[in-house]
Design an enzyme around this catalytic site. Structure first.
Site, PDB file in Angstrom:
ATOM      1  N   GLY A 265     -16.115  65.355 -55.862  1.00  0.00           N
ATOM      2  CA  GLY A 265     -15.889  65.301 -54.417  1.00  0.00           C
ATOM      3  C   GLY A 265     -15.890  63.873 -53.930  1.00  0.00           C
ATOM      4  CB  CYS A 266     -14.350  62.289 -50.973  1.00  0.00           C
ATOM      5  SG  CYS A 266     -14.890  63.384 -49.652  1.00  0.00           S
ATOM      6  CE1 TYR A 267     -18.909  61.721 -46.634  1.00  0.00           C
ATOM      7  CE2 TYR A 267     -18.426  64.051 -46.865  1.00  0.00           C
ATOM      8  CZ  TYR A 267     -18.475  62.908 -46.087  1.00  0.00           C
ATOM      9  OH  TYR A 267     -18.105  62.958 -44.766  1.00  0.00           O
TER      10      TYR A 267
ATOM     11  CB  SER B  75     -16.187  59.686 -55.589  1.00  0.00           C
ATOM     12  OG  SER B  75     -15.613  60.820 -56.186  1.00  0.00           O
ATOM     13  CB  SER B  76     -18.962  56.980 -52.044  1.00  0.00           C
ATOM     14  OG  SER B  76     -19.872  57.687 -51.241  1.00  0.00           O
TER      15      SER B  76
END
Lengths: 344, 344, 344, 344
Positions: free
Chosen positions: C143-145, C147-148
């Site tokens: 997921g994008c979150y 990934s960070s």
């Protein structure tokens, strides 16, 4: 205190009416309806309106003045019985803006729902029709684009300053398109982008043409009007272009001050139109009922150029509606509209 | 691999050149200078350029081709010795854009620093001057506004489709104004606001007039050009208006398709101009070298309306510069410019 | 050239995959499907993808590798037959991210559509699972979150630098929420506003917990994760907080450089993670596959603070997917991902 | 009517004071000074303030109450003689916020210009110090971040609900950084980007620590405070995290309503603090003096999470200052602050 009601408070114009009426010294908002959301507290739909303590109803309660923020077609139908019952009605749809039923029917592609009410309706731009508004029972609030474009061109047409050949290039914030979901106004699509639309002819051209034609002799002005969507929430800037009529202004730089003088004179006593000395930006009107005008001349091309700025939800909608109401009910014209712009 | 140098890499155009050259198959950026910042790693000024591993120098090292991103006046002075040494130079300032020294001196209010170099400089818009660019040693990259406006009007003027009476209303993102600090581009001032500027006459009118005049017979077009600042970082949308010349297109709706056809034909083989079927938005070009054109007709007013979109830092500056370089050095015209827009 | 297909190209992740594959040297996008829009040219839905010349199909044609950009539930169902047919599949939904079926079913509130496929699926974060990804047939793109956030905490947990008590405060651009219309992402609602959401527990906490737990000994970290919507199109900045474990770093300022050193060492050979010397901003990654990390120490409170930035649609989605594909198909890991950020 | 003066009206706080005083029923703004711009009409610097008809002076004329919007250091120096002359002073700088001179000198790195005035100055947060403000001659308006963070944590600390271990993650619009030009707030740099800053320790931590410590028993809370810059003009959202103290709330979902109840009770009679039922967004306070609080519990991690929203220039600066003035001069606390938020 008079009691006001808003039909369809759940869009941006409705909410803005509610915000502005909150500070009105003579009127109290007592009843609101919504196409969706009947039964809900208004605060659930618009948390910033929580202090009003209102609940969205299905029908208006007894009130002294009515604002309708319904879309065209639906609005005339909804307010017709109220008008017949004698209530003052201020309408935000296009239903009462055009004098000519045929004009309405060809632009909007539908039968007019209440053509018998048209003759008595007044186009609610106080700067052009103050006296009629004051006497009217039904006032049509001008569209947001016309609210910025017509005042930008009225003095020039009235003074015979320009040829009847006009271009209006308008840039609007996204709230003008309302609260209805649409891919064009989806954040990721609209953000960081500019877009021209309505290139086949935008509805608002009808009322712009109607009003500008009344300001000058024949022939009616040939008007091209192109609206643009700009990535900001509020504000319209219209840039208006027309060739100077020959011999009406001095050559060279003096033309600019002469034009400025014509505009200043035309709006000398207007509380909400300010003819300004340097090019305005839309944000200088954010949240306020002001319209800022900057007329100048392109000396090379011999053209009048007028820049006009306002907040599309205030002077371009709800604020102008309250200005109309003040005239209709005999209050000071600026009542409830004293706020300065919220800047920056 | 050819070696490229950038003079004044510390502005947005310089940085964009560096970004694009990073992906160029035939050219390697080996030397960069900056008016401020000499001695610093480029990554300190522009962290996104860290992978290039370059340090900002005071002087260019030995290179095969030079880009200058200095402002006008300074640029001609800086590149004159390089030109005399025989290097191909692609210049982003206004110094080599205008054929006529007097024109330059009256618009820019200064003596031209190197008038002897003007006769050989080429206006670097490949769509109009491809062959001259390919043979030139000095190319002037067009201004960002002209890059959007000239292609919007060229086919119509060349075809005699319009009268020589043109209005260009341009809306630009803020990066076009560069990296120099200024209240007008301070975030809180520029955000959520639209603004017209250059109302007394913007520099870019000079090159627009020069190029459009070359496309048609006398009289030279009477052009009003008004730029606007819009709250977004990149992108220009120009809306161009001109009366249709009598009798050149069929009446009614067919006029639109005929106009579309003239434009499509004019740009048939252009790799970076796309004549599109629905009104474009600036974001569809974000980060790419495309210019999108949408020509149509206002049938009521008998006017041609053309909407033009591009990324002011790519097709409006660094991308067009690399396109010029490709022609000058004999590379495929699209080399290094293959990226699609970053959308949304 | 290998042929790639995208299932559900009509959302932002699908479109971003198409954009990135356009520049891939070893893979060509040959087939795309869409939940809506089958039969339409891709250019009609996404004009910036016009150069691909593709039409949206109902079913994938024969391809060598498949990306699915369907939502969870639908995705596993759609790709199961392709997996069984032996195709490499890179999936953007949550369906293959969680090892534990019960975990999936309690977070997503539904039966897993293909639990038999879970044991072989790999969590596609190359920095943690490079070798498994290279051998996998099915890869779940994080997921994008996550990934960070995961890369921001992995070095600290692996090194025992922090107590297992973590707060992740993430700020995301609006495109992360996709293209589906929704009042929260309507322009006028989302613009000029910040918002916390998912306060009852956001889906992505499940994968963050899974991955961070695998990096350290018991007890599993106690994680609070709060996502925020920020008015910009792309980008995530996660600020991560955890108490320093006693005695692991020197007192005073030296702690900061020691922590920096641990992070630099951990990511020394990573092509897409950059440990930076000054606080990054999301825009420095716009359009690129980089993740920028800035670890530091709050000396007063004895806390590790790590700031992490990336582009949610690239390193947070489509770019990471292509990085996974490169590993799976044996291409250089950076192939097709060489673009620098588009700045500003 | 009392007469008010503003020292340094040319920044955003000064302009906002002027905007709000325009509607104040008991006070009239009669004198303004500016560090730059003395002699100019105020309308030249801030066109939206044209209706005030004021000219920027070098010195204040005779007034009954003074607002200073000078930066720290300069402010104490400028207002010291006015204080000695007996005028009520409301100060926006940090000069009178910290009780402890040493604290001031170590945070601000300079000698305090008027330490003898500190003992009588009051920290102007009415919700915590209403009675002292009402009796004070010198009031220090809290910083914008503390205005959002302190009310978010005060009820929990006073009630012993949390451990003394607090993280405050704040997201601010760009106007909080003022009108001084700076690359970080240059439009193209700040737009479409999020950024953490002040990672070495932001000034406002000093006052947050001072005020929160006074609300609870020792030990003083260990506070990490990280501010972020978000691409919008106005608004602060602070997300505050702290571990729940053992045994203070019921297990499970009931914890949430208990916490909500504690907050609602704490602020029951506050006119400008609203404890809301769903996560607020900053825009719901735009232009108004409200602070919106949403307290909840992360049940998995056993943590209190409080979201706090306000307009940094109103409740975070000029609005709170007028609230203080109302108390000091004996007017109704809400006078001049009745405006609802301008939404959207």
């Amino acid at each position: 205190m008079k009691r006001a009601g808003i039909i369809n408070v759940t869009g941006y114009v409705g909410a803005e009416l509610a915000r502005l009426l909150w500070r009105h010294p003579e009127v109290r908002l007592t009843s609101v309806t919504g196409r969706s959301g009947a039964g809900k507290p208004l605060a659930e739909v618009f948390p910033h309106l929580a202090p009003l303590g209102l609940t969205i109803g299905e029908e208006l309660n007894s009130v002294d003045v009515v604002f309708s923020a319904l879309p065209h077609g639906a609005s005339a139908q909804a307010v017709a019985p109220l008008i017949e019952a004698g209530l003052p009605v201020i309408d935000h749809s296009a239903d009462f803006r055009l004098r000519d039923v045929d004009d309405y029917e060809s632009w909007y592609g539908r039968k007019h729902p209440a053509p018998h009410l048209l003759p008595d309706a007044v186009y609610g731009m106080p700067e052009l029709h103050r006296d009629e508004v004051a006497k009217a029972q039904v006032v049509a609030v001008p569209g947001c684009y016309p609210s910025s474009a017509i005042p930008a061109l009225a003095p020039a047409l009235r003074a015979g300053l320009i040829e009847h050949d006009v271009i209006i290039d308008s840039k609007s914030g996204v709230s003008g398109a309302g609260r209805t979901l649409d891919l064009k106004r989806h954040y990721s699509e609209a953000n960081e982008s500019v877009l021209a639309y309505g290139l086949e002819g935008h509805f608002h051209l009808a009322e712009i043409t109607q009003e500008l034609s009344r300001l000058c002799e024949a022939p009616a002005p040939r008007i091209t009007f192109i609206p643009h969507l700009v990535p900001m929430t509020r504000g319209i800037l219209s840039t208006c272009y027309a060739p100077l009529a020959p011999g009406r202004v001095s050559p060279g730089n003096r033309a600019r001050s002469e034009v400025r003088e014509i505009y200043s004179e035309f709006y000398r006593n207007e509380p909400f139109i300010r003819v300004v000395d340097s090019p305005p930006q839309t944000k200088q009107a954010w949240g306020s009922n002001y319209c800022l005008l900057y007329p100048t001349v392109d000396l090379r091309a011999g053209r009048l150029v007028v820049v006009s700025c306002l907040d599309n939800l205030v002077k371009g909608a709800a604020g102008q509606a309250i200005q109309d109401m003040n005239l209709m009910l005999g209050f000071p014209e600026t009542a409830g509209l004293e706020d300065l712009a919220v800047y920056p």
